[in-house]
Write a protein that holds these residues in place. Structure first.
Motif, short mmCIF file in Angstrom:
data_model
loop_
_atom_site.label_atom_id
_atom_site.label_comp_id
_atom_site.label_asym_id
_atom_site.label_seq_id
_atom_site.Cartn_x
_atom_site.Cartn_y
_atom_site.Cartn_z
N CYS A 162 -4.20 66.96 -18.73
CA CYS A 162 -5.57 66.30 -18.75
C CYS A 162 -6.04 65.41 -17.27
CB CYS A 162 -6.17 65.41 -19.59
SG CYS A 162 -5.70 65.79 -21.75
N LEU A 163 -6.28 66.15 -16.70
CA LEU A 163 -6.37 65.48 -15.21
C LEU A 163 -7.24 65.06 -14.95
CD1 LEU A 163 -4.78 68.63 -12.88
CD2 LEU A 163 -3.47 66.54 -14.45
N ALA A 164 -7.93 63.96 -14.35
CA ALA A 164 -9.15 63.02 -14.22
C ALA A 164 -9.69 63.82 -12.83
CB ALA A 164 -8.22 62.11 -13.36
N PHE A 168 -12.38 60.00 -7.25
CA PHE A 168 -10.76 59.05 -7.06
C PHE A 168 -9.63 59.98 -7.32
CE2 PHE A 168 -14.49 56.91 -7.83
CZ PHE A 168 -14.73 55.21 -6.68
N GLY A 169 -9.34 60.55 -8.62
CA GLY A 169 -8.60 60.72 -9.36
C GLY A 169 -7.22 60.43 -9.01
N GLY A 170 -6.13 60.68 -9.40
CA GLY A 170 -4.87 59.97 -9.81
C GLY A 170 -4.16 60.98 -8.33
N PHE A 171 -4.34 61.50 -7.39
CA PHE A 171 -3.42 61.87 -6.52
C PHE A 171 -3.20 61.59 -5.44
CE2 PHE A 171 -6.85 64.76 -8.91
CZ PHE A 171 -5.82 65.82 -9.41
N GLY A 272 -7.38 56.94 -12.12
CA GLY A 272 -7.18 58.13 -11.50
C GLY A 272 -6.79 58.73 -13.01
N TYR A 273 -7.31 57.99 -13.68
CA TYR A 273 -6.58 58.14 -15.28
C TYR A 273 -8.40 59.03 -15.64
CZ TYR A 273 -2.30 56.48 -15.68
OH TYR A 273 -0.84 56.07 -14.27
N GLU A 333 3.98 66.55 -12.00
CA GLU A 333 4.48 64.89 -13.33
C GLU A 333 3.80 64.34 -12.19
OE1 GLU A 333 5.66 64.87 -15.95
OE2 GLU A 333 6.09 66.96 -16.41
N LYS A 334 3.71 64.25 -10.85
CA LYS A 334 3.14 63.47 -9.71
C LYS A 334 1.69 62.72 -11.15
CE LYS A 334 7.02 65.25 -7.01
NZ LYS A 334 6.61 65.73 -5.21
N PHE A 335 1.32 63.40 -10.69
CA PHE A 335 -0.19 63.00 -10.85
C PHE A 335 -0.31 62.76 -12.36
CE2 PHE A 335 -0.73 66.00 -7.95
CZ PHE A 335 -1.74 66.83 -8.13
N ARG A 336 -1.56 61.92 -12.54
CA ARG A 336 -1.94 60.67 -13.09
C ARG A 336 -2.75 61.02 -14.36
NH1 ARG A 336 -3.30 55.15 -9.93
NH2 ARG A 336 -1.54 54.45 -9.31
N GLY A 337 -2.99 61.24 -15.81
CA GLY A 337 -3.47 62.02 -16.22
C GLY A 337 -2.66 61.60 -17.40
N ILE A 338 -3.03 62.27 -19.12
CA ILE A 338 -2.73 62.08 -20.44
C ILE A 338 -2.14 63.77 -20.37
CG2 ILE A 338 -3.45 62.33 -22.42
CD1 ILE A 338 -6.03 60.58 -21.65
N ARG A 339 -0.87 63.72 -21.37
CA ARG A 339 -0.12 65.25 -21.20
C ARG A 339 0.29 65.01 -22.82
NH1 ARG A 339 1.82 62.65 -16.86
NH2 ARG A 339 1.58 63.25 -14.82
#
Length: 368
Positions: A162-164, A168-171, A272-273, A333-339
């Motif tokens: 689940c990507l922001a 901004f984003g978690g990238f 970034g979430y 796996e380097k991106f912030r997010g919920i998995r």
């Protein structure tokens, strides 16, 4: 098939039809996934119609003969996909559900499985399913060989990211944009829209290199959903579609527990979430589908995913599903997010069914 015993007398196993759509929806709405974020996965407004949008569908139900209510269900969605370099006929097993008041009281599992198999066997080359990794009870039950039940053969892990979204984003890097317009960066790559022909020129030739990849245009996808990453000469180097299925399939957070109860009120997108929708409100989401690149390199795919997420500010998050052997998996796996992590299985009755070879799995999250 054996006749009913004393234990299962009072229930009938039968195939459902379109008129059962509302009753099937009641099973989807009867329970949410547990965890820190309790999520209800549902198929409003009509579960039969929702399932049928994804392919041919057969649904087996266990009906309480005393009340006429559907106590439990299981479905198989039949659709073509690339398997071992050829277009094969797949059957996705899904929707194994029961009403809470009947759990532990419906002893007809083997008979229901057999009926579903008999109704689909002439139209399916390989059956498959996914089970949440944390659902240990279901995994142990189905992985263990059991008399009169199909064999579950694990292929490996499948992760839904689940990507922001938004600026901004978690990238890596914090620059980005809001709104959809061409966007350039230091590598000279530009994010644009495109045509179905352009996207298929990238996806079509590479689809046979993957197992469970799609053979054509997903239902409901418009040209406005296409995203292409172009090089300095304007040629597409990577592409995808953003597949919005909210009209027939929804994820609804029902309750936040523990730390998530506090986090929901914070501007998580600044870190970034993904944004967390209010309880009871369907998430504004879309899923990546037909993700592809001209050279098959993960770098251009990662850049495409990053740019696409940045321009999707109108969504709470974007979903991207990757099997463990996907070349993009380490980058995500380097991106912030919920998995959400699941296990992917092929399912075999009587020792039948194709075994996928060593090609990577290209199963889109919108097909789960």
């Amino acid at each position: 098939m054996r006749g009913p015993s004393e234990a299962d007398r009072g229930f009938a196993v039968e195939l459902a039809g379109p008129s059962d759509g509302k009753a099937l929806l009641a099973l989807y709405e009867d329970g949410a996934f547990p965890g820190g974020i309790s999520v209800l996965f549902t198929r409003r407004p009509d579960a039969w119609f929702s399932l049928a949008r994804e392919g041919e569908v057969e649904v087996v139900v266990v009906r309480d003969l005393g009340t006429g209510r559907i106590a439990a269900m299981g479905a198989c969605i039949l659709r073509p996909a690339w398997i071992n370099g050829q277009v094969g006929r797949t059957g996705y097993l899904t929707g194994l559900k029961s009403l809470g008041e009947y759990r532990g009281r419906v002893p007809l599992g083997p008979r229901a499985y057999r009926l579903l198999y008999e109704a689909t066997r002439e139209r399916v080359d390989v059956y498959y399913t996914t089970i949440l990794e944390e659902n240990l009870a279901a995994r142990r039950m189905l992985e263990k060989p059991r008399r009169n039940m199909p064999a579950y053969r694990e292929l490996g892990g499948y992760t839904v990211h689940c990507l922001a979204t938004g600026g901004f984003g978690g990238f890596p890097g914090l620059c980005g944009l809001r709104g959809f317009r061409p966007w350039d960066d230091k590598k000279g790559m530009v994010l644009t829209g495109g045509s179905w022909e352009e996207l298929w020129s990238l996806y079509g030739p590479r689809a046979p290199e993957w197992n469970f990849s799609q053979t054509g245009r997903p239902w409901g996808v418009e040209e406005s959903d296409i995203r292409l990453l172009r090089d300095g000469s304007g040629q597409p180097v990577a592409g995808c579609v953003l597949w919005n299925q909210a009209a027939v399939k929804q994820h609804i957070p029902m309750e936040y527990r523990g730390v998530y109860r506090l986090l929901r009120h914070l501007p998580l997108e600044l870190a970034g979430y993904p944004r967390l929708p209010a309880p009871g409100v369907p998430a504004r989401e879309a899923g990546f589908a037909l993700l592809c690149s001209r050279e098959g390199d993960p770098e251009s795919l990662a850049l495409l995913v990053e740019k696409t997420a940045r321009e999707a500010a109108g969504h709470d998050y974007l979903l991207l599903g990757l099997f463990q052997d996907h070349p993009l998996a380490p980058h995500l796996e380097k991106f912030r997010g919920i998995r959400y992590r699941s296990r992917l299985y092929t399912v075999h009755w009587d020792g039948e069914g194709i075994l996928p070879d060593g090609r990577p799995v290209g199963l889109d999250v919108g097909l789960l």
